[in-house]
Design an enzyme around this catalytic site. Sequence first.
Site, mmCIF file in Angstrom:
data_model
loop_
_atom_site.group_PDB
_atom_site.id
_atom_site.type_symbol
_atom_site.label_atom_id
_atom_site.label_comp_id
_atom_site.label_asym_id
_atom_site.label_seq_id
_atom_site.Cartn_x
_atom_site.Cartn_y
_atom_site.Cartn_z
ATOM 1 C CG HIS A 162 4.256 4.242 -7.900
ATOM 2 N ND1 HIS A 162 5.042 4.260 -6.778
ATOM 3 C CD2 HIS A 162 3.880 5.529 -8.097
ATOM 4 C CE1 HIS A 162 5.122 5.493 -6.300
ATOM 5 N NE2 HIS A 162 4.424 6.288 -7.097
ATOM 6 C CG ASP A 192 7.357 1.778 -5.822
ATOM 7 O OD1 ASP A 192 7.090 1.629 -7.024
ATOM 8 O OD2 ASP A 192 6.930 2.728 -5.145
ATOM 9 C CB SER A 301 5.938 9.129 -6.893
ATOM 10 O OG SER A 301 5.091 8.901 -5.804
#
Length: 360
Positions: A162, A192, A301
């Site tokens: 992402h 992911d 992230s």
Amino acid sequence: MHMTESPRPSGAYTTDQDPTPYPYDTAYSTAYDGAAGGYPPPPPYAPDPSSYASEPPAPGHRDRRAKRPVALLAAVALAAAVIGGGTATLVGQLSDGGASATGSTGTVQGTTVSQSSKGTVSGVAEAVSPAIVEIGAASSAGKSTGSGVVITEDGEIVTNNHVISGAQQIEVTLSTGKTYTADVVGTDPDKDLALIKLRGASGLKTAALGDSSQVKVGDQVVAIGSPEGLTGTVTSGIISALDRDVTVAKDDSGSSGENQGGGGQQWPFEFGGQQFNGDTGEKTTTYKALQTDASLNPGNSGGALINMDGEIIGINSAMYAPSSSAAGSGSTAGSVGLGFAIPVNTLKADLDTLRAGDGS
């Protein structure tokens, strides 16, 4: 055996230091018993082993050969150190000057956690920070900022899908401040995960991938990333839970990555049937995650969750934050100690697929 009073005055006996040789046979016993000037009894040590060939020494005598197990004593000392948990210190002392004593001295391949700093947040941060990068991904929806982990010297970097989903250009900044352009090698939206590669990079510091199956609730961990664009930020905490079912969007349709700036939307995810930090959209994927209370914020992230040996045990991927609207503020809400990371064993099992560019 019985003792008899000796007719000799005190000091009349020769001592063990008497240089006179004493061949050990029965004639001595006779001379001593029957003559006033007889020899004293044999010394309390055993004769030359050749005098008895294969027959053991007489009871009560100590064989001079007992001095030889010095190496055995050293081995016992080392074994005691192993049992006592002091292996690294002992081996480190024995191998001073040897540069190849990796592993046994606490050094983790891919990092340089020193023995004196091992098990400390500062030691882990110093060792692993050079292998954590900031990723800027520009797309038609805007620019997002995330983090990544360098796993090869020529610039392979692992991050979240992402973070780079839909990116038209990717710029990576090392901990030194040097920047590179990167290309996407492979993505796996179902997990992911994504793998990117720097152009023209060499000699980079790399991180060691650990074993997430060994992680236990309560283990201390360190998180390193670029929250809110603050490169190389270090936080610490513990593993709060294992195997959390976390659901995230498979692409950027529900969010434009980890957008920074005023009002930028945090990466949305679902847990326990509830959505957090925004709408995840229609295309989602669910994975088992490590839960941590180490502070994670937008921009973390793709960064690293690290154990106290300096090994990567997870890729930070999602966080819960109170709704900014509920808080009555237009600013992005921060971490409240509910962060989630993809276990590193999931990454290791997926690396070949990512390198082949065959992700789903």
